[in-house]
Design a protein around this motif. Structure first.
Motif, PDB file in Angstrom:
ATOM      1  N   MET B   1     -15.148  -7.879   5.829  1.00 51.54           N
ATOM      2  CA  MET B   1     -13.927  -7.354   5.189  1.00 51.54           C
ATOM      3  C   MET B   1     -13.691  -5.897   5.590  1.00 51.54           C
ATOM      4  SD  MET B   1     -13.459  -8.768   1.357  1.00 51.54           S
ATOM      5  CE  MET B   1     -12.540  -7.569   0.456  1.00 51.54           C
ATOM      6  N   SER B   2     -12.518  -5.607   6.081  1.00 46.91           N
ATOM      7  CA  SER B   2     -12.222  -4.223   6.482  1.00 46.91           C
ATOM      8  C   SER B   2     -11.612  -3.469   5.297  1.00 46.91           C
ATOM      9  CB  SER B   2     -11.239  -4.235   7.657  1.00 46.91           C
ATOM     10  OG  SER B   2     -10.012  -4.781   7.214  1.00 46.91           O
ATOM     11  N   TRP B   3     -11.406  -2.164   5.512  1.00 43.21           N
ATOM     12  CA  TRP B   3     -10.856  -1.348   4.428  1.00 43.21           C
ATOM     13  C   TRP B   3      -9.449  -1.779   4.053  1.00 43.21           C
ATOM     14  CZ3 TRP B   3     -13.709   0.969   1.244  1.00 43.21           C
ATOM     15  CH2 TRP B   3     -14.945   1.482   1.643  1.00 43.21           C
ATOM     16  N   THR B   4      -8.678  -2.236   5.056  1.00 42.90           N
ATOM     17  CA  THR B   4      -7.312  -2.656   4.727  1.00 42.90           C
ATOM     18  C   THR B   4      -7.336  -3.902   3.842  1.00 42.90           C
ATOM     19  OG1 THR B   4      -7.249  -3.861   6.799  1.00 42.90           O
ATOM     20  CG2 THR B   4      -6.241  -1.696   6.790  1.00 42.90           C
ATOM     21  N   ASP B   5      -8.331  -4.785   4.091  1.00 38.06           N
ATOM     22  CA  ASP B   5      -8.451  -5.958   3.221  1.00 38.06           C
ATOM     23  C   ASP B   5      -8.764  -5.533   1.793  1.00 38.06           C
ATOM     24  OD1 ASP B   5      -7.926  -7.638   5.243  1.00 38.06           O
ATOM     25  OD2 ASP B   5     -10.020  -8.124   5.684  1.00 38.06           O
ATOM     26  N   VAL B   6      -9.708  -4.570   1.655  1.00 39.53           N
ATOM     27  CA  VAL B   6     -10.063  -4.081   0.319  1.00 39.53           C
ATOM     28  C   VAL B   6      -8.837  -3.496  -0.373  1.00 39.53           C
ATOM     29  CG1 VAL B   6     -11.478  -2.459  -0.961  1.00 39.53           C
ATOM     30  CG2 VAL B   6     -12.439  -3.649   0.998  1.00 39.53           C
ATOM     31  N   ALA B   7      -8.073  -2.685   0.383  1.00 44.75           N
ATOM     32  CA  ALA B   7      -6.874  -2.073  -0.211  1.00 44.75           C
ATOM     33  C   ALA B   7      -5.868  -3.145  -0.605  1.00 44.75           C
ATOM     34  CB  ALA B   7      -6.255  -1.086   0.778  1.00 44.75           C
ATOM     35  N   ASP B   8      -5.715  -4.162   0.254  1.00 39.11           N
ATOM     36  CA  ASP B   8      -4.793  -5.252  -0.071  1.00 39.11           C
ATOM     37  C   ASP B   8      -5.205  -5.962  -1.353  1.00 39.11           C
ATOM     38  OD1 ASP B   8      -3.015  -4.887   1.871  1.00 39.11           O
ATOM     39  OD2 ASP B   8      -3.700  -6.504   3.181  1.00 39.11           O
ATOM     40  N   LEU B   9      -6.522  -6.232  -1.449  1.00 43.51           N
ATOM     41  CA  LEU B   9      -7.021  -6.942  -2.628  1.00 43.51           C
ATOM     42  C   LEU B   9      -6.795  -6.112  -3.891  1.00 43.51           C
ATOM     43  CD1 LEU B   9      -8.511  -9.588  -3.219  1.00 43.51           C
ATOM     44  CD2 LEU B   9     -10.635  -8.275  -3.271  1.00 43.51           C
ATOM     45  N   LEU B  10      -7.171  -4.814  -3.824  1.00 44.47           N
ATOM     46  CA  LEU B  10      -6.950  -3.938  -4.985  1.00 44.47           C
ATOM     47  C   LEU B  10      -5.472  -3.891  -5.345  1.00 44.47           C
ATOM     48  CD1 LEU B  10      -9.301  -0.870  -4.408  1.00 44.47           C
ATOM     49  CD2 LEU B  10      -9.382  -2.541  -6.260  1.00 44.47           C
ATOM     50  N   GLY B  11      -4.617  -3.826  -4.290  1.00 44.74           N
ATOM     51  CA  GLY B  11      -3.180  -3.793  -4.534  1.00 44.74           C
ATOM     52  C   GLY B  11      -2.715  -5.037  -5.266  1.00 44.74           C
ATOM     53  N   LEU B  12      -3.257  -6.188  -4.857  1.00 42.05           N
ATOM     54  CA  LEU B  12      -2.860  -7.436  -5.516  1.00 42.05           C
ATOM     55  C   LEU B  12      -3.298  -7.448  -6.980  1.00 42.05           C
ATOM     56  CD1 LEU B  12      -3.515 -10.146  -2.803  1.00 42.05           C
ATOM     57  CD2 LEU B  12      -1.349  -9.443  -3.791  1.00 42.05           C
ATOM     58  N   VAL B  13      -4.551  -6.971  -7.226  1.00 40.26           N
ATOM     59  CA  VAL B  13      -5.029  -6.925  -8.610  1.00 40.26           C
ATOM     60  C   VAL B  13      -4.129  -6.023  -9.450  1.00 40.26           C
ATOM     61  CG1 VAL B  13      -6.928  -6.167 -10.072  1.00 40.26           C
ATOM     62  CG2 VAL B  13      -7.408  -7.426  -7.989  1.00 40.26           C
ATOM     63  N   CYS B  14      -3.756  -4.839  -8.904  1.00 41.19           N
ATOM     64  CA  CYS B  14      -2.879  -3.920  -9.642  1.00 41.19           C
ATOM     65  C   CYS B  14      -1.524  -4.572  -9.922  1.00 41.19           C
ATOM     66  CB  CYS B  14      -2.666  -2.639  -8.846  1.00 41.19           C
ATOM     67  SG  CYS B  14      -4.090  -1.562  -8.843  1.00 41.19           S
ATOM     68  N   LEU B  15      -0.966  -5.246  -8.900  1.00 39.13           N
ATOM     69  CA  LEU B  15       0.338  -5.889  -9.098  1.00 39.13           C
ATOM     70  C   LEU B  15       0.255  -6.923 -10.213  1.00 39.13           C
ATOM     71  CD1 LEU B  15       1.620  -6.429  -5.467  1.00 39.13           C
ATOM     72  CD2 LEU B  15       2.740  -5.135  -7.251  1.00 39.13           C
ATOM     73  N   PHE B  16      -0.838  -7.707 -10.205  1.00 36.78           N
ATOM     74  CA  PHE B  16      -0.973  -8.774 -11.189  1.00 36.78           C
ATOM     75  C   PHE B  16      -1.107  -8.195 -12.602  1.00 36.78           C
ATOM     76  CE2 PHE B  16      -3.726 -11.792 -13.507  1.00 36.78           C
ATOM     77  CZ  PHE B  16      -2.835 -12.853 -13.554  1.00 36.78           C
ATOM     78  N   LEU B  17      -2.012  -7.185 -12.753  1.00 38.20           N
ATOM     79  CA  LEU B  17      -2.181  -6.570 -14.074  1.00 38.20           C
ATOM     80  C   LEU B  17      -0.883  -5.931 -14.555  1.00 38.20           C
ATOM     81  CD1 LEU B  17      -5.641  -4.768 -14.138  1.00 38.20           C
ATOM     82  CD2 LEU B  17      -4.803  -6.537 -15.676  1.00 38.20           C
ATOM     83  N   GLY B  18      -0.194  -5.240 -13.639  1.00 40.14           N
ATOM     84  CA  GLY B  18       1.067  -4.597 -14.004  1.00 40.14           C
ATOM     85  C   GLY B  18       2.090  -5.617 -14.470  1.00 40.14           C
ATOM     86  N   ALA B  19       2.173  -6.747 -13.762  1.00 41.61           N
ATOM     87  CA  ALA B  19       3.123  -7.783 -14.159  1.00 41.61           C
ATOM     88  C   ALA B  19       2.761  -8.346 -15.528  1.00 41.61           C
ATOM     89  CB  ALA B  19       3.134  -8.892 -13.106  1.00 41.61           C
TER      90      ALA B  19
END
Lengths: 185, 114
Positions: B1-19
């Motif tokens: 897993m690269s850093w961009t994957d980690v950032a993507d995953l964190l971004g998805l978690v944030c989007l989901f929690l925010g929604a």
């Protein structure tokens, strides 16, 4: 300096230009020049009231203020979200008013804005002369809970004063209010 | 897993929690009984929900000017939501839609009526 010259301050123009450029999402001569023109027009058309800013930021209390505020926003958001979705009868609240310690209007406003986002309270009204903050507290039913809300609000205000006021010790002195009370009579 | 994957995953978690928080805010708007309790739902979960969505979008786009625009949105949300809630609450209070203060704390003296 003319009246128009005083209104159009350099930091104001730069800030509004930055906002304009960011909203367009591109650095180009067109957005920068357009931003400058719009900034000057806004400052001329909508002059702000003159506010005397006598603040002295202190780094460490300011960091405490910001971090504690972010933590409070997270806690209160999940708290209210839970109250909204939990089963059972809907939650109620009471209206209460609280006398603040400081008299700087700008800091009172900051306190009120921050209190509106931290757990359990929404600001209804603020009377700067009387230093009276009227707010609505969610889920409060007993006087003891109301006292806890009061301590939370005063704690928030103390953090704002410690972070920004030139003389926080004088503002937070508990004897100050009583002395003023006798002057009023 | 690269850093961009980690950032993507964190971004998805944030989007989901925010929604989820925005959903809770709208449920609160429907379920809470009166104006002022509804203002609680409209301010707090709403603010954090929007901030998390902005953070999630920022983690997934990662371009300088777009992040600047997102920061601007976050700043204006934090500045305007309490002020807006305050205006609505005060309008209700002053037009008598809301019961007057039933608990007075710390008003040590009243000014003489002039």
């Amino acid at each position: 300096m003319t009246a128009a010259g005083r209104r159009v301050s350099l930091p104001g123009v730069l800030w509004l230009t930055l906002v304009w450029v960011l909203l367009w999402g591109s650095f180009s001569p067109l957005t920068i020049v357009g931003g400058l023109v719009v900034a000057v027009l806004i400052l001329l058309a909508f002059p702000l009231p003159r506010v005397t800013i006598a603040l002295r930021p202190r780094p460490w209390p300011l960091a405490v203020l910001v971090l504690r505020f972010l933590l409070d926003v997270v806690v209160s958001s999940f708290h209210v979200a839970w109250l909204a979705v939990r089963p059972g009868p809907p939650v109620r609240g009471v209206v209460l008013d609280i006398e603040l310690a400081g008299d700087d209007e700008l800091l009172q406003t900051m306190t009120a804005e921050m209190v509106a986002l931290v757990p359990g309270t929404v600001v209804i009204d603020l009377d700067p002369g009387e230093r009276l903050l009227t707010l609505h507290a969610l889920g409060v039913t007993t006087p003891r809970q109301a006292q806890q809300v009061r301590w939370r609000v005063l704690g928030q205000e103390a953090r704002v004063l410690r972070a920004l006021h030139p003389d926080p010790a004088g503002q937070l002195d508990p004897r100050r209010g009583r002395d003023e009370g006798t002057v009023d009579e | 897993m690269s850093w961009t994957d980690v950032a993507d995953l964190l971004g998805l978690v944030c989007l989901f929690l925010g929604a989820l928080l925005c959903l809770a805010a709208s449920i609160g708007l429907l379920r809470f009984p009166d104006l002022l309790t509804r203002m609680h739902a409209g301010t707090k979960p709403q603010v954090l929900g929007v901030l998390l969505v902005i953070l999630g979008v920022g983690l997934r786009t990662r371009s300088g000017l777009d992040v600047g625009m997102l920061l601007l949105i976050a700043l204006f949300q934090l500045l305007t939501i309490p002020a807006g809630a305050h205006m609505v609450g005060r309008a209700g209070f002053r037009t008598g839609q809301v019961a007057p203060a039933d608990i007075h704390l710390g008003r040590r003296h009243r000014r003489p009526e002039a």
